[in-house]
Design an enzyme around this catalytic site. Structure first.
Site, PDB file in Angstrom:
ATOM      1  N   SER A   1       0.788  -1.233   0.000  1.00  0.00           N
ATOM      2  CA  SER A   1       0.000   0.000   0.000  1.00  0.00           C
ATOM      3  C   SER A   1       0.817   1.279   0.000  1.00  0.00           C
ATOM      4  O   SER A   1       0.250   2.363  -0.152  1.00  0.00           O
ATOM      5  CB  SER A   1      -0.956   0.006   1.198  1.00  0.00           C
ATOM      6  OG  SER A   1      -2.007  -0.896   0.976  1.00  0.00           O
TER       7      SER A   1
ATOM      8  N   GLN B   1     -10.856 -14.052  -0.008  1.00  0.00           N
ATOM      9  CA  GLN B   1      -9.998 -14.595   1.037  1.00  0.00           C
ATOM     10  C   GLN B   1      -9.796 -16.095   0.866  1.00  0.00           C
ATOM     11  O   GLN B   1      -8.674 -16.593   0.965  1.00  0.00           O
ATOM     12  CB  GLN B   1     -10.604 -14.295   2.413  1.00  0.00           C
ATOM     13  CG  GLN B   1     -10.462 -12.855   2.866  1.00  0.00           C
ATOM     14  CD  GLN B   1      -9.044 -12.544   3.310  1.00  0.00           C
ATOM     15  OE1 GLN B   1      -8.457 -13.289   4.077  1.00  0.00           O
ATOM     16  NE2 GLN B   1      -8.500 -11.448   2.817  1.00  0.00           N
TER      17      GLN B   1
ATOM     18  N   TYR C   1     -10.533   2.032   5.706  1.00  0.00           N
ATOM     19  CA  TYR C   1      -9.514   1.731   4.709  1.00  0.00           C
ATOM     20  C   TYR C   1     -10.049   0.700   3.727  1.00  0.00           C
ATOM     21  O   TYR C   1     -10.545  -0.350   4.126  1.00  0.00           O
ATOM     22  CB  TYR C   1      -8.269   1.200   5.400  1.00  0.00           C
ATOM     23  CG  TYR C   1      -7.058   1.200   4.518  1.00  0.00           C
ATOM     24  CD1 TYR C   1      -6.219   2.307   4.450  1.00  0.00           C
ATOM     25  CD2 TYR C   1      -6.748   0.092   3.747  1.00  0.00           C
ATOM     26  CE1 TYR C   1      -5.106   2.309   3.633  1.00  0.00           C
ATOM     27  CE2 TYR C   1      -5.642   0.081   2.924  1.00  0.00           C
ATOM     28  CZ  TYR C   1      -4.828   1.193   2.868  1.00  0.00           C
ATOM     29  OH  TYR C   1      -3.726   1.188   2.053  1.00  0.00           O
TER      30      TYR C   1
END
Length: 381
Positions: free
Chosen positions: A89, A154, A195
């Site tokens: 990031s 995931q 986020y």
């Protein structure tokens, strides 16, 4: 304080020191006693289970580098101060810088809606791109769901079975967005902070719509080439790291006591504009120093970038436009970004005047205190 910017969750663990190997330090120009606290913090991260660490600090014209632990658990080869690594990031600051440059050129406005630039891209389950601005993408107040948190994503990419079956998968930005749109937004646009890597997948796509070029090509043309960041790249689908580099490791499970897997190779386009970039500590220091000194943005755009919103559960931090402001225990403020992707944790920060910078990387993402390293460099004695 660490603002969580992850592809996989970072959790505490202890990896045998016999596996991690002895701490190895390598000093560069200007080395002395000034960085002993930082060196101890790197050694502590290895003692806590990180396979290896590499760090470079720059203060004025003085450069100091050190490594700890190993870059390869099988051979015991140490890490290098010149290692290339996945910055995750930290790439968001590069993406935000390009968007702000485009605003300065009059090619877009941060108050434009996402729908204007990407019609139909943000729709479904309560998402509405016509109500979300580009500014809200950059400062994570859009409310858009983070595709990395999607259960299917995931299971497909962040478990051991899924990772090794799918790590070379080709995935378009639209495919990544589909994971996000399958979920409800966190909140209405502008009514909170959360986020979300989806925000920067969209931001990268806006760059492409506004310029007619791949977002990586714009980063190379506008930032990498002018600053001579020779170790920095936007690799696209290339699964390997340039040399020199270290192997990277992950647990690929909620537990921190199970097997340790070598996860060095995978398709980084799975992170796209949210974090596919590769760099070095020296390059990151050069980039953030140049940014804070006004070499990349006009004063108006840099001021916007440094206008922060409150970060959930982190009162000592504020999030600007792809840029984090952190207040350290000694009162020093540093600007930069953190990054966490499978097998790699990175930090890059600099003082407001751009004179004192630090960038470092752990080649494992289940343990190690990054905050302690930053505190040691800027507040340690």
């Amino acid at each position: 304080m660490t603002v969580r910017t992850t592809m996989t969750a970072v959790t505490a663990a202890v990896l045998s020191l016999a596996l991690a190997g002895p701490a190895v330090a390598s000093a560069g120009d200007g080395d002395g006693d000034d960085h002993q606290a930082t060196r101890r913090a790197l050694d502590a991260a290895v003692a806590d289970g990180v396979p290896g660490a590499t760090a470079t600090a720059r203060s004025g014209h003085r450069v100091w580098s050190a490594t700890a632990g190993v870059g390869d658990l099988d051979t015991g080869e140490p890490r290098s101060p010149r290692d290339h690594y996945r910055v995750a990031s930290v790439a968001k600051t590069f993406v935000a810088t390009v968007l702000l440059q485009l605003e300065a050129e009059g090619r877009l406005s941060l108050d434009d809606s996402v729908e204007k630039w990407l019609p139909g891209a943000v729709r479904g389950n309560g998402h509405d791109g016509s109500r979300i601005t580009l500014r809200q993408l950059l400062n994570h107040t859009s409310g858009i769901f983070d595709y990395l948190a999607d259960q299917d994503f995931q299971e497909t990419y962040a478990t051991s079975d899924g990772f090794f079956e799918h790590r070379y998968d080709e995935m378009s930005p639209e495919g990544l967005l589909a994971f996000a749109m399958a979920n409800k937004p966190y909140f209405a646009p502008g009514e909170g902070w959360h986020y979300s890597n989806t925000n920067y997948v969209l931001s990268a796509r806006v760059i492409e719509q506004a310029t007619g070029r791949p977002y990586g090509a714009e980063i190379r043309r506008r930032i990498i080439a002018p600053l001579h960041l020779t170790g920095t790249s936007v690799p696209g689908t290339t699964p390997t790291l340039p040399r020199p580099s270290s192997r990277t490791y992950a647990k690929l499970a909620p537990t921190t006591t199970g097997p340790t897997y070598d996860v060095t190779e995978f398709n980084p386009a799975l992170a796209y504009g949210g974090g596919e970039m590769i760099s070095t500590s020296a390059d990151l220091n050069r980039f953030y120093s140049a940014l804070l000194r006004g070499r990349l943005l006009p004063p108006r755009q840099l001021k916007q970038m440094k206008t922060t919103v409150k970060v959930d559960r982190a009162p000592e931090a504020g999030y600007g436009l792809g840029l984090i402001d952190r207040r350290l225990s000694c009162g020093v403020h540093v600007w930069g970004h953190s990054g966490d992707i499978i097998g790699s944790v990175s930090e890059a920060v600099t003082t407001p005047d751009g004179r004192h910078s630090l960038a470092f990387n752990f080649n494992g993402n289940w343990s190690g205190d990054t905050d302690a390293v930053i505190e040691a460099e800027f507040c340690g004695e």
